[in-house]
Write a protein that holds these residues in place. Structure first.
Motif, PDB file in Angstrom:
ATOM      1  N   LEU A   1      -3.861 -31.738 -24.132  1.00 51.18           N
ATOM      2  CA  LEU A   1      -5.006 -31.715 -23.948  1.00 51.18           C
ATOM      3  C   LEU A   1      -6.091 -31.216 -23.945  1.00 51.18           C
ATOM      4  O   LEU A   1      -7.262 -30.888 -23.430  1.00 51.18           O
ATOM      5  CB  LEU A   1      -4.386 -30.151 -23.504  1.00 51.18           C
ATOM      6  N   PHE A   2      -6.495 -32.228 -25.549  1.00 56.05           N
ATOM      7  CA  PHE A   2      -7.478 -32.008 -25.976  1.00 56.05           C
ATOM      8  C   PHE A   2      -8.052 -33.313 -25.677  1.00 56.05           C
ATOM      9  O   PHE A   2      -7.149 -34.400 -26.286  1.00 56.05           O
ATOM     10  CB  PHE A   2      -8.011 -32.058 -27.344  1.00 56.05           C
ATOM     11  N   PRO A   3      -9.449 -33.991 -26.282  1.00 57.03           N
ATOM     12  CA  PRO A   3      -9.364 -35.371 -26.041  1.00 57.03           C
ATOM     13  C   PRO A   3      -9.634 -35.644 -28.032  1.00 57.03           C
ATOM     14  O   PRO A   3      -9.834 -35.058 -28.155  1.00 57.03           O
ATOM     15  CB  PRO A   3     -10.967 -35.303 -25.445  1.00 57.03           C
ATOM     16  N   VAL A   4      -9.402 -37.473 -27.857  1.00 53.76           N
ATOM     17  CA  VAL A   4      -8.897 -37.802 -29.501  1.00 53.76           C
ATOM     18  C   VAL A   4     -10.920 -36.988 -29.655  1.00 53.76           C
ATOM     19  O   VAL A   4     -10.426 -37.035 -31.112  1.00 53.76           O
ATOM     20  CB  VAL A   4      -9.482 -39.149 -29.061  1.00 53.76           C
ATOM     21  N   TRP A   5     -12.109 -37.051 -29.225  1.00 54.69           N
ATOM     22  CA  TRP A   5     -12.873 -36.436 -29.446  1.00 54.69           C
ATOM     23  C   TRP A   5     -13.074 -35.196 -30.648  1.00 54.69           C
ATOM     24  O   TRP A   5     -13.458 -34.650 -31.357  1.00 54.69           O
ATOM     25  CB  TRP A   5     -14.185 -36.324 -28.658  1.00 54.69           C
ATOM     26  N   ALA A   6     -12.130 -34.193 -30.167  1.00 49.76           N
ATOM     27  CA  ALA A   6     -11.921 -32.805 -30.410  1.00 49.76           C
ATOM     28  C   ALA A   6     -11.208 -33.027 -31.626  1.00 49.76           C
ATOM     29  O   ALA A   6     -11.279 -31.898 -32.535  1.00 49.76           O
ATOM     30  CB  ALA A   6     -10.662 -31.615 -29.638  1.00 49.76           C
ATOM     31  N   LEU A   7     -10.833 -33.900 -31.957  1.00 52.88           N
ATOM     32  CA  LEU A   7     -10.461 -34.257 -33.773  1.00 52.88           C
ATOM     33  C   LEU A   7     -11.563 -33.603 -34.185  1.00 52.88           C
ATOM     34  O   LEU A   7     -11.301 -34.044 -35.994  1.00 52.88           O
ATOM     35  CB  LEU A   7      -9.611 -35.581 -34.069  1.00 52.88           C
ATOM     36  N   LEU A   8     -12.992 -34.219 -34.331  1.00 53.00           N
ATOM     37  CA  LEU A   8     -13.988 -33.620 -35.266  1.00 53.00           C
ATOM     38  C   LEU A   8     -13.335 -32.555 -35.443  1.00 53.00           C
ATOM     39  O   LEU A   8     -14.127 -31.842 -36.988  1.00 53.00           O
ATOM     40  CB  LEU A   8     -15.339 -33.866 -33.718  1.00 53.00           C
ATOM     41  N   GLY A   9     -13.065 -31.764 -34.963  1.00 55.00           N
ATOM     42  CA  GLY A   9     -12.753 -29.897 -35.657  1.00 55.00           C
ATOM     43  C   GLY A   9     -11.784 -30.304 -36.905  1.00 55.00           C
ATOM     44  O   GLY A   9     -12.221 -29.339 -37.248  1.00 55.00           O
ATOM     45  N   VAL A  10     -10.983 -31.129 -36.778  1.00 53.57           N
ATOM     46  CA  VAL A  10     -10.254 -31.107 -38.778  1.00 53.57           C
ATOM     47  C   VAL A  10     -11.419 -31.940 -39.713  1.00 53.57           C
ATOM     48  O   VAL A  10     -10.761 -31.474 -40.353  1.00 53.57           O
ATOM     49  CB  VAL A  10      -9.255 -32.427 -38.042  1.00 53.57           C
TER      50      VAL A  10
ATOM     51  N   ALA B   1     -16.055 -27.396 -30.688  1.00 57.41           N
ATOM     52  CA  ALA B   1     -16.412 -27.125 -29.083  1.00 57.41           C
ATOM     53  C   ALA B   1     -17.188 -28.193 -29.010  1.00 57.41           C
ATOM     54  O   ALA B   1     -17.390 -29.227 -27.348  1.00 57.41           O
ATOM     55  CB  ALA B   1     -17.627 -26.281 -28.746  1.00 57.41           C
ATOM     56  N   ALA B   2     -17.754 -29.386 -29.708  1.00 58.36           N
ATOM     57  CA  ALA B   2     -18.524 -30.501 -29.285  1.00 58.36           C
ATOM     58  C   ALA B   2     -17.475 -31.236 -28.720  1.00 58.36           C
ATOM     59  O   ALA B   2     -17.995 -32.861 -27.961  1.00 58.36           O
ATOM     60  CB  ALA B   2     -19.475 -31.149 -30.769  1.00 58.36           C
ATOM     61  N   GLY B   3     -16.448 -31.971 -29.438  1.00 53.84           N
ATOM     62  CA  GLY B   3     -15.292 -33.053 -29.204  1.00 53.84           C
ATOM     63  C   GLY B   3     -14.785 -32.380 -27.950  1.00 53.84           C
ATOM     64  O   GLY B   3     -14.707 -33.103 -26.791  1.00 53.84           O
ATOM     65  N   LEU B   4     -14.882 -31.543 -27.249  1.00 55.16           N
ATOM     66  CA  LEU B   4     -14.234 -30.597 -26.334  1.00 55.16           C
ATOM     67  C   LEU B   4     -15.517 -31.494 -25.179  1.00 55.16           C
ATOM     68  O   LEU B   4     -15.102 -32.198 -23.464  1.00 55.16           O
ATOM     69  CB  LEU B   4     -13.702 -29.566 -26.625  1.00 55.16           C
ATOM     70  N   VAL B   5     -16.127 -31.886 -25.062  1.00 57.01           N
ATOM     71  CA  VAL B   5     -17.838 -31.745 -23.839  1.00 57.01           C
ATOM     72  C   VAL B   5     -17.856 -33.095 -24.192  1.00 57.01           C
ATOM     73  O   VAL B   5     -18.617 -33.760 -22.815  1.00 57.01           O
ATOM     74  CB  VAL B   5     -18.552 -30.504 -24.322  1.00 57.01           C
ATOM     75  N   LEU B   6     -17.716 -33.705 -25.577  1.00 56.87           N
ATOM     76  CA  LEU B   6     -18.572 -35.053 -25.510  1.00 56.87           C
ATOM     77  C   LEU B   6     -18.157 -36.228 -25.080  1.00 56.87           C
ATOM     78  O   LEU B   6     -18.787 -36.816 -24.199  1.00 56.87           O
ATOM     79  CB  LEU B   6     -18.653 -35.608 -26.647  1.00 56.87           C
ATOM     80  N   PRO B   7     -17.160 -36.055 -24.418  1.00 58.37           N
ATOM     81  CA  PRO B   7     -16.682 -37.003 -23.254  1.00 58.37           C
ATOM     82  C   PRO B   7     -17.271 -37.345 -21.927  1.00 58.37           C
ATOM     83  O   PRO B   7     -17.594 -38.038 -21.718  1.00 58.37           O
ATOM     84  CB  PRO B   7     -14.510 -36.965 -23.132  1.00 58.37           C
ATOM     85  N   GLY B   8     -18.271 -35.846 -21.500  1.00 58.80           N
ATOM     86  CA  GLY B   8     -18.398 -35.313 -20.433  1.00 58.80           C
ATOM     87  C   GLY B   8     -19.817 -36.197 -20.556  1.00 58.80           C
ATOM     88  O   GLY B   8     -20.340 -36.540 -18.957  1.00 58.80           O
ATOM     89  N   PHE B   9     -20.141 -36.614 -21.419  1.00 57.25           N
ATOM     90  CA  PHE B   9     -21.699 -37.128 -21.679  1.00 57.25           C
ATOM     91  C   PHE B   9     -21.434 -38.592 -21.825  1.00 57.25           C
ATOM     92  O   PHE B   9     -22.363 -39.410 -22.681  1.00 57.25           O
ATOM     93  CB  PHE B   9     -22.479 -36.692 -22.801  1.00 57.25           C
ATOM     94  N   LEU B  10     -20.197 -39.319 -21.847  1.00 59.06           N
ATOM     95  CA  LEU B  10     -19.897 -40.835 -22.763  1.00 59.06           C
ATOM     96  C   LEU B  10     -19.381 -41.897 -21.879  1.00 59.06           C
ATOM     97  O   LEU B  10     -19.368 -41.273 -20.586  1.00 59.06           O
ATOM     98  CB  LEU B  10     -18.621 -41.157 -24.130  1.00 59.06           C
TER      99      LEU B  10
END
Length: 303
Positions: free
Chosen positions: A244-253, A294-303
Motif C-alpha cells: 500500500l505504501f511505496p518504498v519511500w514511505a520508509l522515510l517515516g521510520v 507524508a513526503a515518502g507517500l508523494v515522492l514517487p509522483g515527482f521521480l
C-alpha cells in the motif's frame, strides 16, 4: 483597549490555545493529503478547509483542557515545562477563565460547521469519523481522562481520525492506504499524551484524573509507551510490505532514532523524573514521522 493591552490579551489567548503545539495539525493534514495523493484525489481547497477545521478543534481541546484544569485545581499543582504542565495562563490571571471557555466553544463551533459542510458534500461516510472526533473534543477532560481513555481518544481525535478524515474529504471514500496511514499517527499522538503525563502524575491524580499511568503504574505505562513506539515503525513498514505504501514511505521510520532518550528512560528509570530532552525528542519524533511519511507517500509522483 490600548495596543499594549491588546498584545497582552492576544498573547494570553495564544497561551491558552497552546500555540507551540499547533504544528501537530499541520503534519496530520499533510499526511492525510498524502494518502489522498496516492489515490489520485488530492484537492487543495478541501485540504485547506480540513486544516482550518482540525486546527479549530485542536485549539478547542487545548482551551477546554486549560479551563477544566483551572476549575479542578490541577493547574495550581503542576510544574510547567515547554511540553507539559499547562500554560499557567489562568492561575496567573492573564485571562479570565470564562474567556478560555468561550474560546473553546467558539472554535469547537467552527470545527462543527466545517465538519457539517463536509458531511453534506462528501456523504455519510464521514459521520462515524465526525462523531468520534466530537466525543474526543467535548468529553476529553470531563470524562475520558477519568476512565483511562484519554490517551486512546487523543490518539484517535488528533491522530488517526484526522488523517483519515482529511483523506476522505478529498477522495470521497475510504481507501486501504488511508486506513493503514492512520495507524502511525494514532500511536504517535497516543504516545505524545502518555509521555507528557508522567511529570503531571500527582497533580492529575488530585484532579481526579485516571490516566493510564494511574491505572497501570509508572513502570507498566512506560512499557506501553515503548510498545506503541515500536508499533509506529511496524505499521509504516507493514504498509510497504503489503504493497500500500511505496518504498519511500520508509522515510517515516527514520525519526524513530529520536526515541533513544525517551526509551532509555522508560526502560531504565521510569520512576525518576522525565528528562526534558526526552520530552523534546518525543515531540520531534512525532512531528518528524508524520511529515516524512507524508513526503515518502508523494515522492514517487515527482521521480
Amino acid at each position: 483597549m490600548n495596543e499594549y493591552a491588546l498584545r497582552n490579551r492576544i498573547g494570553a489567548y495564544s497561551k491558552v490555545a497552546r500555540a507551540p503545539f499547533l504544528t501537530l495539525p499541520v503534519t496530520l493534514v499533510l499526511l492525510g493529503s498524502a494518502t489522498a495523493w496516492v489515490a489520485d484525489g488530492f484537492d487543495l481547497l478541501a485540504a485547506s478547509l480540513a486544516f482550518v477545521g482540525l486546527l479549530s478543534l485542536h485549539v478547542s481541546i487545548n482551551a477546554r483542557n486549560e479551563y477544566r484544569d483551572y476549575q479542578s485545581g490541577v493547574d495550581f499543582e503542576t510544574e510547567p515545562t515547554p511540553f507539559s504542565g499547562g500554560s499557567k495562563t489562568l492561575p496567573e490571571g492573564d485571562i479570565e477563565p470564562i474567556a478560555a471557555k468561550r474560546l473553546a466553544t467558539a472554535t469547537a463551533g467552527l470545527g462543527a460547521i466545517i465538519g457539517g459542510y463536509f458531511i453534506i458534500d462528501v456523504g455519510l461516510v464521514l459521520v462515524p469519523i465526525t462523531i468520534l472526533g466530537a466525543v474526543s473534543v467535548l468529553f476529553y477532560t470531563s470524562h475520558l481522562t477519568r476512565f483511562g481513555l484519554g490517551e486512546l481518544f487523543a490518539g484517535l481525535g488528533l491522530g488517526g481520525l484526522a488523517v483519515l478524515g482529511t483523506g476522505v474529504v478529498q477522495v470521497g471514500s475510504i481507501t486501504p492506504a488511508m486506513v493503514v496511514g492512520s495507524v502511525p499517527p494514532t500511536l504517535l499522538t497516543f504516545n505524545l499524551l502518555l509521555l507528557n503525563e508522567f511529570p503531571d502524575q500527582e497533580a492529575d491524580r488530585r484532579g481526579d484524573r485516571r490516566n493510564l499511568i494511574h491505572r497501570l503504574g509508572r513502570s507498566a505505562a512506560a512499557k506501553v509507551y515503548v510498545g506503541a513506539g515500536v508499533g509506529v515503525s511496524l505499521s509504516v513498514g507493514g504498509g510497504w510490505v503489503i504493497g500500500l505504501f511505496p518504498v519511500w514511505a520508509l522515510l517515516g521510520v527514520l525519526p524513530s532514532l529520536l526515541l533513544a532518550r525517551p526509551v532509555m528512560w522508560a526502560l531504565g528509570a521510569p520512576g525518576n523524573s522525565l528528562p526534558l530532552d526526552a520530552q523534546r525528542d518525543n515531540v520531534l519524533w512525532i512531528l518528524g514521522t508524520n511529515s516524512l511519511l507524508a513526503a515518502g507517500l508523494v515522492l514517487p509522483g515527482f521521480l
